[in-house]
Design an enzyme around this catalytic site. Structure first.
Site, PDB file in Angstrom:
ATOM      1  N   SER A   1       0.856  -1.185   0.000  1.00  0.00           N
ATOM      2  CA  SER A   1       0.000   0.000   0.000  1.00  0.00           C
ATOM      3  C   SER A   1       0.895   1.240   0.000  1.00  0.00           C
ATOM      4  O   SER A   1       2.119   1.132   0.048  1.00  0.00           O
ATOM      5  CB  SER A   1      -0.892   0.004   1.234  1.00  0.00           C
ATOM      6  OG  SER A   1      -0.114   0.368   2.362  1.00  0.00           O
ATOM      7  N   LYS A   2       0.239   2.376  -0.010  1.00  0.00           N
ATOM      8  CA  LYS A   2       0.976   3.651  -0.069  1.00  0.00           C
ATOM      9  C   LYS A   2       1.969   3.784   1.087  1.00  0.00           C
ATOM     10  O   LYS A   2       2.946   4.503   0.978  1.00  0.00           O
ATOM     11  CB  LYS A   2      -0.012   4.810  -0.028  1.00  0.00           C
ATOM     12  CG  LYS A   2      -0.806   4.951  -1.305  1.00  0.00           C
ATOM     13  CD  LYS A   2      -1.332   6.378  -1.461  1.00  0.00           C
ATOM     14  CE  LYS A   2      -2.195   6.504  -2.687  1.00  0.00           C
ATOM     15  NZ  LYS A   2      -3.585   6.070  -2.485  1.00  0.00           N
TER      16      LYS A   2
END
Ligand code: GLU
Length: 499
Positions: free
Chosen positions: A263-264
């Site tokens: 994820s980010k």
């Protein structure tokens, strides 16, 4: 059997690594089998749809050089490939299922559903989802209320009654996943009678996805493992229609190095970010193709054509794949090394212009030629495209004269540096015309008694403004004797003044 598979993104966000992995595996699988790769836009969630995301999908595919055989902007026998243009079809199939008894109308209002949810929450009930209130409505009553204009959704009737001859156990749905093997779900644990058609006549993901996979003749569904929990429901839907389900293959998860879903938090995830950061499509494709699939032992680099020839579902790994940013950077460096100077200059030029390498604008003809010629100095040292102009500033403007400390090697002091620079001054016209070997021979011959490094250090600092730079002899050739002499003189003057 002709293999037909598809990438079916919802344009509700930028294309990211996970999506690319799914798209690429479908693409490679179709190519490896001489099959057909379809792109289908699942844009029925109109609240989250954004045309910019749709454009980003097309731009990403174009940049990566991945083409689809059937899909939007290309057409094909199952056109249109955009779900929002197919809503009439989904309505027709939902009604067909209603007829067959595999689905039913639900007249519950949004408020009622919300109230049930809140009550259950307050009672800390383990039950979630719809309470199946309208499941028992008789067909006449259902038809009458619909005809009277009452709003409704159409829900899938998940079979709960005992299997005929099933021996009294709970009703289950079974299917075989190509990678994960036999999977069995208790029907009671499946999302209770999910909506297929919303009250506005739009389908939900489940209905549109299954109808389209069937109508488009999809033989294999390769998708991320997060969809696994939807699959029993899809299998029930296929059977309710009397259709044969495709082969399902849920791809291994992509994790960050901490073992959590990528994820980010881990870094860049959108393909746009990687493109802007100076990654090459070949490197990204090569690296992403390895996320959950092993090809041959002892090899890292594969062209797209080689991957197309080698991909096979039998090579997929069950274990989650770990996305390693450093490894991807290494791949990028490898692909940078494979570019010739013209290609590399063209690819990195936008970063050079943006970074102001040419004094704030586009390069003139001479600057462009110099930039292209300089690729040989940096090709082996850059991992990302912006690394290239970042290393070449000294070729396009005179660097500030470095402070005395930078010019003076540990041994020999200021006197030693002065001696080296004066000697270098004499040698420059020869060095500017010599190849590396010849230049090294010349320096060794003339700088007797001084270590090569100690001789070159002040010269490097004077010419490039730094102690670390691209190869010095190549830089001297590109700068030319005149510019070298000016810089050496400036350094000599600074050293003398500081004495
Ligand atoms: N539209 C779904 C997505 O956004 C498709 C999932 C599937 O492949 O069935 O990924």
């Amino acid at each position: 059997m002709e293999i037909r598979d598809r990438y079916a993104p919802s344009p509700t966000g930028l294309q990211h690594i996970g999506g690319l992995r799914t798209a690429l595996f479908n693409y490679l699988f179709a190519r490896s089998a001489g099959g057909t790769f379809i792109l289908r836009l699942e844009d029925t969630d109109r609240t989250r749809y954004d045309p910019a995301y749709e454009q980003n999908l097309y731009d990403t595919f174009a940049w990566l050089g991945l083409a689809w055989d059937e899909g939007p902007r290309r057409g094909g026998p199952s056109a249109p490939y955009v779900q929002s243009e197919r809503t009439g079809l989904y309505r027709k199939y939902a009604e067909e299922l209603l007829e067959k008894g595999g689905a039913y109308r639900c007249f519950c209002t949004g408020e009622r559903l919300e109230r049930v949810r809140a009550e259950r929450e307050a009672a800390r009930s383990a039950e979630t989802g719809y309470d199946r209130r309208c499941r028992g409505l008789g067909p006449e009553e259902s038809a009458r209320r619909a005809a009277a204009g009452e709003g409704f959704t159409i829900r899938l009737r998940i079979p709960l009654e005992e299997e005929p001859g099933g021996g009294g156990g709970p009703r289950v749905t079974r299917f075989t996943d190509k990678l994960l093997g036999d999977i069995e779900w208790k029907n009671a644990d499946i999302n209770p009678d999910p909506v297929l058609l919303k009250s506005d006549g739009f389908p939900t993901y489940h209905l549109a996805n299954v109808v389209d996979d069937h109508l488009m003749g999809i033989t294999h569904v390769l998708r991320a493992q997060e969809w696994l929990s939807s699959t029993p429901l899809h299998v029930i839907l296929y059977r309710a229609f009397g259709w044969e389900p495709p082969v399902f293959c849920h791809l291994p998860m992509v994790m960050g190095q901490d073992g959590k879903k990528l994820s980010k938090r881990h870094g860049a995830t959108s393909i746009d970010e990687f493109r802007r950061a100076g990654y090459l499509p070949e490197a990204l494709l090569n690296y992403v193709a390895l996320l959950g699939c092993s090809y041959e032992e002892g090899r890292d680099l594969y062209s797209l054509a080689e991957l197309e020839a080698r991909f096979s579902l039998d090579r997929l790994n069950k274990a989650p794949a770990v996305f390693d940013y450093k490894k991807l950077e290494w791949y990028n460096g490898q692909y940078i090394r494979m570019k010739n100077s013209e290609e590399l200059a063209a690819l990195s030029l936008p970063y050079a212009v943006e970074g102001g390498l040419f004094g704030g604008g586009e390069p003139g003809e001479e600057q462009r030629a110099l930039y292209t010629a300089a690729m040989g100095l940096v090709r082996e040292r850059a991992n990302l495209l912006p690394d290239i102009p970042a290393k070449l500033g000294y070729l396009f403007s005179d660097p500030a004269v470095p402070p005395g400390g930078e010019l003076i090697p540990k041994k020999g002091g200021a006197e030693g540096a002065l001696r080296s620079l004066r000697l270098a001054r004499e040698l420059i016209p020869l060095l500017a015309a010599a190849d590396d070997e010849e230049a090294e021979r010349l320096v060794k011959e003339r700088a007797e008694g001084v270590k090569l490094g100690d001789f070159l250090m002040p010269l490097r600092a004077a010419l490039t403004g730094a102690r670390v730079s691209p190869p010095l002899f190549g830089s001297i050739r590109l700068l030319g004797a005149r510019r070298c002499l000016t810089r050496i003189d400036a350094a000599l003057a600074a050293l003398e003044a500081s004495r």
